[in-house]
Design a protein around this motif. Structure first.
Motif, short mmCIF file in Angstrom:
data_model
loop_
_atom_site.label_atom_id
_atom_site.label_comp_id
_atom_site.label_asym_id
_atom_site.label_seq_id
_atom_site.Cartn_x
_atom_site.Cartn_y
_atom_site.Cartn_z
N PRO A 99 0.53 -0.94 0.17
CA PRO A 99 0.28 -0.19 0.07
C PRO A 99 0.98 1.39 0.03
O PRO A 99 1.35 1.24 0.51
N THR A 100 0.16 2.47 -0.64
CA THR A 100 1.51 3.95 -0.48
C THR A 100 0.97 4.32 1.13
O THR A 100 -0.07 3.95 1.93
N ASN A 101 1.81 5.27 1.25
CA ASN A 101 1.98 5.84 1.97
C ASN A 101 0.58 6.44 2.36
O ASN A 101 -0.25 6.06 3.88
N ASP A 102 -0.19 7.08 1.93
CA ASP A 102 -2.17 7.67 2.01
C ASP A 102 -2.55 6.33 2.21
O ASP A 102 -3.32 6.46 3.45
N GLU A 103 -2.59 5.05 1.46
CA GLU A 103 -3.67 4.49 2.00
C GLU A 103 -3.28 3.93 3.55
O GLU A 103 -4.38 3.45 4.12
N MET A 104 -1.68 3.56 4.07
CA MET A 104 -1.66 3.34 5.40
C MET A 104 -1.82 3.76 6.25
O MET A 104 -2.44 3.60 7.34
N ASP A 105 -2.18 5.81 6.02
CA ASP A 105 -2.64 6.33 6.43
C ASP A 105 -4.60 5.51 7.49
O ASP A 105 -5.05 6.04 8.21
N VAL A 106 -4.94 5.61 5.89
CA VAL A 106 -6.64 5.97 6.09
C VAL A 106 -6.21 4.18 6.78
O VAL A 106 -6.51 3.84 7.76
N GLU A 107 -5.73 2.88 6.19
CA GLU A 107 -5.64 1.50 6.86
C GLU A 107 -5.69 1.40 8.22
O GLU A 107 -6.19 0.79 9.04
N TYR A 108 -4.42 2.20 8.86
CA TYR A 108 -3.86 2.07 10.17
C TYR A 108 -4.72 2.79 11.20
O TYR A 108 -3.77 3.06 12.50
N GLY A 109 -5.69 3.65 10.37
CA GLY A 109 -6.37 4.59 11.08
C GLY A 109 -5.34 5.86 12.16
O GLY A 109 -5.71 6.53 13.30
N THR A 110 -4.55 6.64 11.20
CA THR A 110 -3.95 7.18 11.53
C THR A 110 -5.16 8.42 11.74
O THR A 110 -4.14 9.78 12.01
N GLY A 111 -6.03 8.45 10.96
CA GLY A 111 -6.96 10.24 11.28
C GLY A 111 -6.88 10.41 9.68
O GLY A 111 -7.56 11.48 9.20
#
Length: 131
Positions: A114-126
């Protein structure tokens, strides 16, 4: 068989360069992106050189995304290589900026990491892409 009978040798403007050459201080992938001086000596136009630098930035993004994914998922490089059917050396070379990945390696990794942006969403960083 002599060299004349082998036909033309495939050449690329990136021959003799590695991904690490495209970041300041060879600090791949975290270093600041730069255009290596050797690229200017290839005969490429400024527009062609910029296109090559952009392509290396995409590769750099993949290397950074890969490192974050491994850390968050707590996976080993061996586990990812086995799961994706990629050699561990190919992953190591990407991580260290030693060699250009094959099209297959690049495609498989980009499709599965996943891209950095996708990981932000997936891992709940808000954080959400585009915000």
């Amino acid at each position: 068989m002599d060299d004349e009978r082998k036909g033309p040798k495939r050449q690329s403007p990136l021959d003799g360069l590695t991904p690490a050459d495209f970041v300041r201080g060879n600090r791949w992938p975290t270093g600041m992106p730069v255009e290596p001086k050797a690229l200017a000596q290839t005969g490429l136009t400024a527009q062609q050189r910029r296109a090559h630098v952009r392509a290396v930035r995409f590769l750099r993004d993949l290397a950074l995304d890969y490192e974050r994914h491994v850390g968050v998922e707590k996976l080993t490089h061996e586990a990812i290589a086995n799961r994706l059917g990629i050699g561990q050396n190919a992953i190591r070379d990407l991580r260290e900026g030693r060699r250009w990945p094959s099209f297959r390696t690049l495609s498989v990794l980009r499709a599965n990491i996943p891209t950095n942006d996708e990981m932000d969403v997936e891992y709940g960083t808000g954080q959400h892409p585009g915000s």
